[in-house]
Design a protein around this motif. Structure first.
Motif, PDB file in Angstrom:
ATOM      1  N   GLY A  11      21.685  42.756  38.788  1.00 45.68           N
ATOM      2  CA  GLY A  11      21.145  42.222  40.065  1.00 45.68           C
ATOM      3  C   GLY A  11      22.381  41.814  40.769  1.00 45.68           C
ATOM      4  N   ILE A  12      23.599  41.944  40.361  1.00 48.11           N
ATOM      5  CA  ILE A  12      24.865  41.519  41.209  1.00 48.11           C
ATOM      6  C   ILE A  12      25.809  42.840  41.470  1.00 48.11           C
ATOM      7  CG2 ILE A  12      26.732  40.289  41.104  1.00 48.11           C
ATOM      8  CD1 ILE A  12      25.319  38.225  39.163  1.00 48.11           C
ATOM      9  N   ALA A  13      25.991  42.992  42.783  1.00 44.63           N
ATOM     10  CA  ALA A  13      26.681  44.174  43.272  1.00 44.63           C
ATOM     11  C   ALA A  13      28.010  43.407  43.796  1.00 44.63           C
ATOM     12  CB  ALA A  13      25.859  44.930  44.208  1.00 44.63           C
ATOM     13  N   ARG A  14      29.035  44.330  43.926  1.00 43.95           N
ATOM     14  CA  ARG A  14      30.337  43.855  44.538  1.00 43.95           C
ATOM     15  C   ARG A  14      30.462  44.874  45.823  1.00 43.95           C
ATOM     16  NH1 ARG A  14      33.048  42.420  39.305  1.00 43.95           N
ATOM     17  NH2 ARG A  14      32.597  40.104  39.258  1.00 43.95           N
ATOM     18  N   LEU A  15      30.522  44.332  47.023  1.00 45.42           N
ATOM     19  CA  LEU A  15      30.800  45.256  48.223  1.00 45.42           C
ATOM     20  C   LEU A  15      32.263  44.955  48.545  1.00 45.42           C
ATOM     21  CD1 LEU A  15      30.352  47.137  50.504  1.00 45.42           C
ATOM     22  CD2 LEU A  15      29.115  45.160  51.497  1.00 45.42           C
ATOM     23  N   VAL A  44      24.803  39.849  46.505  1.00 46.34           N
ATOM     24  CA  VAL A  44      26.023  40.863  46.760  1.00 46.34           C
ATOM     25  C   VAL A  44      27.341  39.963  47.041  1.00 46.34           C
ATOM     26  CG1 VAL A  44      26.854  42.487  48.372  1.00 46.34           C
ATOM     27  CG2 VAL A  44      24.709  42.398  47.758  1.00 46.34           C
ATOM     28  N   GLU A  45      28.533  40.179  46.350  1.00 46.12           N
ATOM     29  CA  GLU A  45      29.816  39.741  46.528  1.00 46.12           C
ATOM     30  C   GLU A  45      30.418  40.547  47.310  1.00 46.12           C
ATOM     31  OE1 GLU A  45      31.284  39.210  42.463  1.00 46.12           O
ATOM     32  OE2 GLU A  45      29.740  37.847  42.053  1.00 46.12           O
ATOM     33  N   PHE A  46      30.808  40.073  48.589  1.00 44.14           N
ATOM     34  CA  PHE A  46      31.217  40.909  49.614  1.00 44.14           C
ATOM     35  C   PHE A  46      32.873  40.471  49.741  1.00 44.14           C
ATOM     36  CE2 PHE A  46      31.959  41.062  54.390  1.00 44.14           C
ATOM     37  CZ  PHE A  46      32.049  42.672  54.307  1.00 44.14           C
ATOM     38  N   SER A  47      33.821  41.349  49.778  1.00 49.92           N
ATOM     39  CA  SER A  47      35.189  41.148  49.985  1.00 49.92           C
ATOM     40  C   SER A  47      35.637  42.105  51.107  1.00 49.92           C
ATOM     41  CB  SER A  47      35.870  41.282  48.570  1.00 49.92           C
ATOM     42  OG  SER A  47      37.334  41.152  48.915  1.00 49.92           O
TER      43      SER A  47
END
Length: 105
Positions: A11-15, A44-47
């Protein structure tokens, strides 16, 4: 000039977006983000270490992605943005989503 999307946990993605994306890379990102949305992530963890590089089609793509993510009940957690993402990316119309998302992450 690159991006990556990885699954951190269920359920958690990193972009992560680095540098200015050219037209071809933006089209590839569009396909990848559509696939990510089909998986209906809760977060969504966005960096983006260089936020000044987002403009035009890439900005529009991120806006669209954020709208759909929010509509699906997901949230965006911001990481690695030195400047205000609202001013830098030009997401003024989405400010309420970014504020809520960044505070709850």
């Amino acid at each position: 000039m690159s991006f990556s999307i990885v699954s951190a946990e269920p359920g958690i993605a990193r972009l992560r977006i680095e540098g200015r994306l050219d037209e071809g890379t933006t089209q590839i990102l569009r396909v990848e983000l559509a696939g990510l949305l089909r998986s209906r992530p809760s977060r969504v963890e966005f960096s983006m270490p260089y936020p000044r590089s987002v403009a035009g089609p890439t900005r529009d793509l991120l806006l669209s992605f954020l709208e759909v993510l929010w509509a699906q009940g997901g949230r965006l957690v911001l990481h690695g943005l030195d400047d205000s993402p609202v001013a830098v990316i030009g997401l003024r119309e989405m400010e309420h989503l970014l504020t809520v998302s960044s505070e709850t992450g």
